[in-house]
Structure formats: C-alpha cells, structure tokens
Design an enzyme around this catalytic site. Structure first.
Site, PDB file in Angstrom:
ATOM      1  N   LEU A 100      -9.355   0.840   9.852  1.00  3.78           N
ATOM      2  CA  LEU A 100     -10.682   1.434  10.016  1.00  3.78           C
ATOM      3  C   LEU A 100     -11.299   1.933   8.702  1.00  3.78           C
ATOM      4  CD1 LEU A 100     -12.915   2.389  11.963  1.00  3.78           C
ATOM      5  CD2 LEU A 100     -11.718   4.585  12.095  1.00  3.78           C
ATOM      6  N   TYR A 121       0.816  -1.218   0.000  1.00  4.81           N
ATOM      7  CA  TYR A 121       0.000   0.000   0.000  1.00  4.81           C
ATOM      8  C   TYR A 121       0.859   1.282   0.000  1.00  4.81           C
ATOM      9  CZ  TYR A 121      -3.200   3.521   1.995  1.00  4.81           C
ATOM     10  OH  TYR A 121      -3.924   4.658   2.254  1.00  4.81           O
ATOM     11  N   ASN A 136      -1.635   7.564  11.032  1.00  3.65           N
ATOM     12  CA  ASN A 136      -2.464   6.574  10.327  1.00  3.65           C
ATOM     13  C   ASN A 136      -2.544   6.836   8.831  1.00  3.65           C
ATOM     14  OD1 ASN A 136      -3.077   6.221  13.170  1.00  3.65           O
ATOM     15  ND2 ASN A 136      -4.631   4.794  12.438  1.00  3.65           N
ATOM     16  N   LYS A 159       9.418  -2.065  15.746  1.00  2.00           N
ATOM     17  CA  LYS A 159       9.926  -0.900  15.000  1.00  2.00           C
ATOM     18  C   LYS A 159      10.896  -0.083  15.853  1.00  2.00           C
ATOM     19  CE  LYS A 159       7.575  -1.269  11.102  1.00  2.00           C
ATOM     20  NZ  LYS A 159       8.040  -1.118   9.729  1.00  2.00           N
ATOM     21  N   TYR A 175       4.072  -4.742  17.649  1.00  2.00           N
ATOM     22  CA  TYR A 175       4.336  -4.055  16.371  1.00  2.00           C
ATOM     23  C   TYR A 175       5.209  -2.817  16.614  1.00  2.00           C
ATOM     24  CZ  TYR A 175       3.635  -0.886  12.502  1.00  2.00           C
ATOM     25  OH  TYR A 175       3.855   0.014  11.488  1.00  2.00           O
ATOM     26  N   PHE A 179     -14.328  -0.432  18.091  1.00  2.00           N
ATOM     27  CA  PHE A 179     -13.590  -1.095  19.167  1.00  2.00           C
ATOM     28  C   PHE A 179     -13.454  -0.188  20.391  1.00  2.00           C
ATOM     29  CE2 PHE A 179     -11.222  -3.582  15.653  1.00  2.00           C
ATOM     30  CZ  PHE A 179     -12.219  -4.543  15.622  1.00  2.00           C
ATOM     31  N   ASN A 233       7.799  -9.932  -1.847  1.00  2.00           N
ATOM     32  CA  ASN A 233       7.471 -11.361  -2.023  1.00  2.00           C
ATOM     33  C   ASN A 233       6.029 -11.567  -2.497  1.00  2.00           C
ATOM     34  OD1 ASN A 233       5.917 -10.947   0.224  1.00  2.00           O
ATOM     35  ND2 ASN A 233       7.026 -12.365   1.553  1.00  2.00           N
ATOM     36  N   LEU A 234       5.301 -10.479  -2.640  1.00  2.00           N
ATOM     37  CA  LEU A 234       3.912 -10.498  -3.127  1.00  2.00           C
ATOM     38  C   LEU A 234       2.977 -11.309  -2.229  1.00  2.00           C
ATOM     39  CD1 LEU A 234       4.436 -10.658  -7.017  1.00  2.00           C
ATOM     40  CD2 LEU A 234       4.111  -8.646  -5.576  1.00  2.00           C
TER      41      LEU A 234
HETATM   42  N1  UFG Z   1     -11.020   0.409  14.672  1.00  2.00           N
HETATM   43  C1  UFG Z   1     -12.338   0.087  14.978  1.00  2.00           C
HETATM   44  N2  UFG Z   1     -12.918  -0.917  14.265  1.00  2.00           N
HETATM   45  C2  UFG Z   1     -12.281  -1.614  13.293  1.00  2.00           C
HETATM   46  C3  UFG Z   1     -10.930  -1.271  13.006  1.00  2.00           C
HETATM   47  C4  UFG Z   1     -10.331  -0.248  13.719  1.00  2.00           C
HETATM   48  O1  UFG Z   1     -12.957   0.677  15.850  1.00  2.00           O
HETATM   49  O2  UFG Z   1     -12.867  -2.529  12.718  1.00  2.00           O
HETATM   50  C5  UFG Z   1     -10.403   1.495  15.437  1.00  2.00           C
HETATM   51  C6  UFG Z   1      -9.144   1.031  16.171  1.00  2.00           C
HETATM   52  O3  UFG Z   1      -9.469   0.498  17.416  1.00  2.00           O
HETATM   53  C7  UFG Z   1      -8.348   2.335  16.239  1.00  2.00           C
HETATM   54  C8  UFG Z   1      -8.759   3.088  14.967  1.00  2.00           C
HETATM   55  O4  UFG Z   1      -9.972   2.475  14.539  1.00  2.00           O
HETATM   56  O5  UFG Z   1      -8.751   3.070  17.341  1.00  2.00           O
HETATM   57  C9  UFG Z   1      -7.746   2.968  13.872  1.00  2.00           C
HETATM   58  O6  UFG Z   1      -7.425   1.602  13.731  1.00  2.00           O
HETATM   59  P1  UFG Z   1      -6.564   1.043  12.520  1.00  2.00           P
HETATM   60  O7  UFG Z   1      -6.510  -0.444  12.671  1.00  2.00           O
HETATM   61  O8  UFG Z   1      -7.065   1.596  11.244  1.00  2.00           O
HETATM   62  O9  UFG Z   1      -5.138   1.686  12.752  1.00  2.00           O
HETATM   63  P2  UFG Z   1      -4.209   1.653  14.046  1.00  2.00           P
HETATM   64  O10 UFG Z   1      -4.328   2.981  14.727  1.00  2.00           O
HETATM   65  O11 UFG Z   1      -4.413   0.451  14.868  1.00  2.00           O
HETATM   66  O12 UFG Z   1      -2.782   1.449  13.376  1.00  2.00           O
HETATM   67  C10 UFG Z   1      -2.327   2.267  12.342  1.00  2.00           C
HETATM   68  C11 UFG Z   1      -1.338   1.491  11.494  1.00  2.00           C
HETATM   69  C12 UFG Z   1      -0.163   1.124  12.328  1.00  2.00           C
HETATM   70  C13 UFG Z   1       0.393   2.344  12.985  1.00  2.00           C
HETATM   71  C14 UFG Z   1      -0.644   3.089  13.753  1.00  2.00           C
HETATM   72  C15 UFG Z   1      -0.080   4.351  14.297  1.00  2.00           C
HETATM   73  O13 UFG Z   1      -1.929   0.316  10.995  1.00  2.00           O
HETATM   74  O14 UFG Z   1       0.794   0.545  11.481  1.00  2.00           O
HETATM   75  O15 UFG Z   1      -1.702   3.390  12.878  1.00  2.00           O
HETATM   76  O16 UFG Z   1      -1.086   5.217  14.681  1.00  2.00           O
HETATM   77  F1  UFG Z   1       1.354   1.991  13.845  1.00  2.00           F
END
Ligand code: UFG
Length: 347
Positions: free
Chosen positions: A193, A15, A173, A148, A144, A211, A36-37
């Site tokens: 999200l 992405y 994000n 890093k 994660y 969540f 590596n696809l």
């Molecule tokens: N969320 C939901 N429902 C879902 C998916 C996500 O409520 O089905 C919420 C999560 O709990 C979070 C927010 O939406 O509060 C964003 O979640 P994401 O999974 O989209 O992203 P994250 O914040 O967990 O993680 C992203 C990247 C990471 C990075 C992080 C830094 O995927 O690689 O942002 O902020 F480290």
C-alpha cells in the site's frame, strides 16, 4: 580488533534484510548476505559481503557457510505478497518451504544452531481478538501465511530433535525507510500500500485502488499495524542476542499496537507529501483479513524493544524521502493537495 560473530542474512539485499544488514555491526555482528538478487539489489548491502546464490543451490550455500562460519542465520529471503500467494500457491509452498528446508539442512550439517525466522501476522488469519497476542490461534487464510506457519511448526520440532534454536518474529506491516536515505523499499512489481500511494502522489501511477470498502471497520477499509523497518531490524538483533544468551527458542509479534485504515493512510500521505493522491474504489483483494493489529507487549517486556520510529507520520516521511530520491523528481503533472482541494471547493 576483536572478530565479530558472523550472521548470515538470506535476502540481505531485499527490503527488510538490507535494514538488518545495516543494523548488524551496531549490534556486534558481522553481516554476510546470501541473495539471488531476483528481488533484491546489490547496492542495498552497502559494500558488506554478499554471496550471489540460490537457496536451492545446496552446494553454494554450504560453501558460503564453510567460508564465513556464521554463528547464526536470519532468514528474510521469501515471497511475501498475500494476493499473489492466493493466485499462485505453488510458488509460495515451493520457494518459501523447500528453500528453507535446504537452509535448515545446511545449518544442521555445519552445526549452526541459532535461527531467526521472518514470520508474519498472516499466520493468525482472521483475528478473533484484537490487538492480537502471540497466543492467538494461528489459522492463516492465505498460502503466504500458511507457508510461514508450516516453517514455525517444522522449527519447533527441530528445536526438540536437533537443538536448533529459533525465534519467530511475526511482523505486522513493514514500512518506511532508513533515515540515512541509502536504503528503502523497492519491489518489482510493487504490491504494498504505502509505496503505491507514494507512487500515486508522485504521478508515477495514475491512482491508488482501495481494495474493498465494505469491511466491518469504521470506514469500511482494512486496518493494518504499520511498523517502521528500522524498528523491525533492531528487534532481530535484540531477539538474536537473547536467544544466544538463553539458548532458548521463542516467538514475538512486532507491531505498534495501533492500526490505520487504508483511507487513513492515504489521507496522512497527502498531508506528509503535500500532494493529492487520486483514489479509485475497487473490490476486495482475496486473502485480506479486515484488521491486523499487534499486541507487542511481549517483545517490549522480554527484549526491551520499543518501536521508536513507527509513528505513521515518520513512516510516511522516511518512505517519501526514499521514494523521491530513488524514483526521481516529482512530476509537475500532479497538483499539490492543498491547491487541488481549493480547486474542488471552488466548483
Ligand atoms: N491495499 C489497497 N490497495 C493496494 C494495495 C494494498 O487497498 O493497491 C490494501 C490491502 O488490501 C491491505 C492494505 O492495503 O488491506 C495493506 O496491504 P499490503 O499489500 O501493503 O500489505 P498486506 O497487509 O497485504 O501484507 C503485509 C505484508 C505481508 C504480511 C502482512 C501482515 O506484505 O508479508 O502485511 O500484516 F504478512
């Protein structure tokens, strides 16, 4: 025609990596992807050179360096799901750490001295100060972010010992899609999200589960700083050019400085798509800090970087255009938001 310096992009078919590939030539670099696809897609490099290989395959990696003679490396190839990393830390430490170590050893062998690390806001853990500056303590609360942070620490020592310069870009994000409509976000399975919300808007998914709604934020849902992937990709080249010019390692946050809650993202998505997004309230997801918002003034002042594409509206608009194009036409089963709102008030 003058030959451009080559940048080797691991995860170039993924992405964020594919958006970096797209930006490379505009910035005076020839991209070569190494992927590596397993999660990426060959179409995403849009015809630029792609070596299909594992990062763990030292021989293949070394041969790619020998053939393409990169001046620098951008390293995107890694696992990036916070929730998954809590459930399966072995996968994160094994792949994110040991594969990067192989990459470093090939860089040292081939005398490639410039490296850009896709780092993350997740290295900060639960913030004690928001917006988060780069000087904020780094205390990750999920494997994660921890994997890093370990790479950042290793690279700081490599700078001292071997003169391997690196820039850590701590993304907040990443979201949205390139304006061309040719590349965008496709994770299988998807955990992020915005694409999940768009799936729910399209009727590809029954609903979006929020969540946790008991976080210490205004509406109880988590706040994140969403940054457009095109702005992120652009920052990589500003950082690379500066690192090569100054021959100096550095680190930067990449975010907008403005946070949106999960509920706000859903509401805005309904507005942008014109579709109803069915919502289910769920429990907290392990490893999620309540609020991650960047202070990005360092990148703006030092690199002259501006997140020009990163209004939440533009992020959702470009993501929606991509999502519809890639995943097909909107299903008729889903009602437009305005109509269903009317329907609700009538009852
Ligand atoms: N969320 C939901 N429902 C879902 C998916 C996500 O409520 O089905 C919420 C999560 O709990 C979070 C927010 O939406 O509060 C964003 O979640 P994401 O999974 O989209 O992203 P994250 O914040 O967990 O993680 C992203 C990247 C990471 C990075 C992080 C830094 O995927 O690689 O942002 O902020 F480290």
């Amino acid at each position: 025609m003058k030959k451009l310096p080559v940048v080797l992009i691991t995860g170039g078919a993924g992405y964020i990596g594919s958006h970096a590939v797209q930006e490379a030539r505009k910035n005076g670099f020839d991209p070569v992807s190494y992927d590596n696809l397993s999660l990426g897609h060959a179409w995403a490099v849009q015809g630029s050179p792609l070596v299909k290989g594992e990062l763990a395959d030292r021989k293949k990696l070394s041969a790619a360096f020998k053939k393409f003679k990169p001046a620098a490396v951008m390293h995107f190839a890694s696992h990036t799901s916070v929730g998954e990393s809590v459930a399966n830390p072995q996968k994160y430490y094994q792949d994110n750490l040991t594969n990067a170590m192989t990459l470093f050893s090939v860089m040292l062998e081939r005398k490639v001295r410039y490296f850009i690390l896709s780092s993350t806001a997740a290295t900060y853990g639960d913030p004690v100060e928001v917006p988060i500056p780069e000087t904020h303590p780094q205390a990750p609360i999920n494997p994660y972010g921890d994997s890093k942070l370990m790479l950042e620490k290793i690279l700081a020592w490599y700078d001292k010992a071997y003169g391997l310069r690196s820039t850590f870009l701590r993304y907040f994000n990443a979201a949205g899609a390139d304006a061309s409509g040719k590349i965008g976000e496709v994770h299988e399975p998807e955990t992020h999200l915005i694409p999940l919300v768009l799936d729910a808007a399209m009727g590809r998914r029954k609903e979006i589960t929020v969540f946790g709604q008991d976080y210490p934020t205004a509406d109880g849902t988590c706040i994140r700083d969403y940054i457009h992937v095109t702005d992120l990709a652009g920052a990589h080249f500003l950082a690379l050019k500066r690192m090569m010019e100054k021959d100096k390692s550095d680190f930067f946050n990449l975010g907008t400085g403005k946070g949106f809650s999960v509920k706000e993202v859903i509401t805005k998505a309904e507005e942008v798509t014109g579709m109803k997004v069915p919502v289910k309230m769920g429990a907290r997801r392990a490893g999620d800090p309540p609020e991650l918002v960047a202070r990005s003034s360092k990148a703006m002042e030092t690199l002259g970087w501006q997140p020009r594409h990163s209004s939440l509206e533009n992020i959702l608009r470009t993501a929606w255009a991509w999502h519809q194009g890639y995943f097909g036409k909107i299903k008729t089963s889903r009602q437009p938001a305005a109509r269903s709102r009317q329907a609700r008030t009538r009852h």
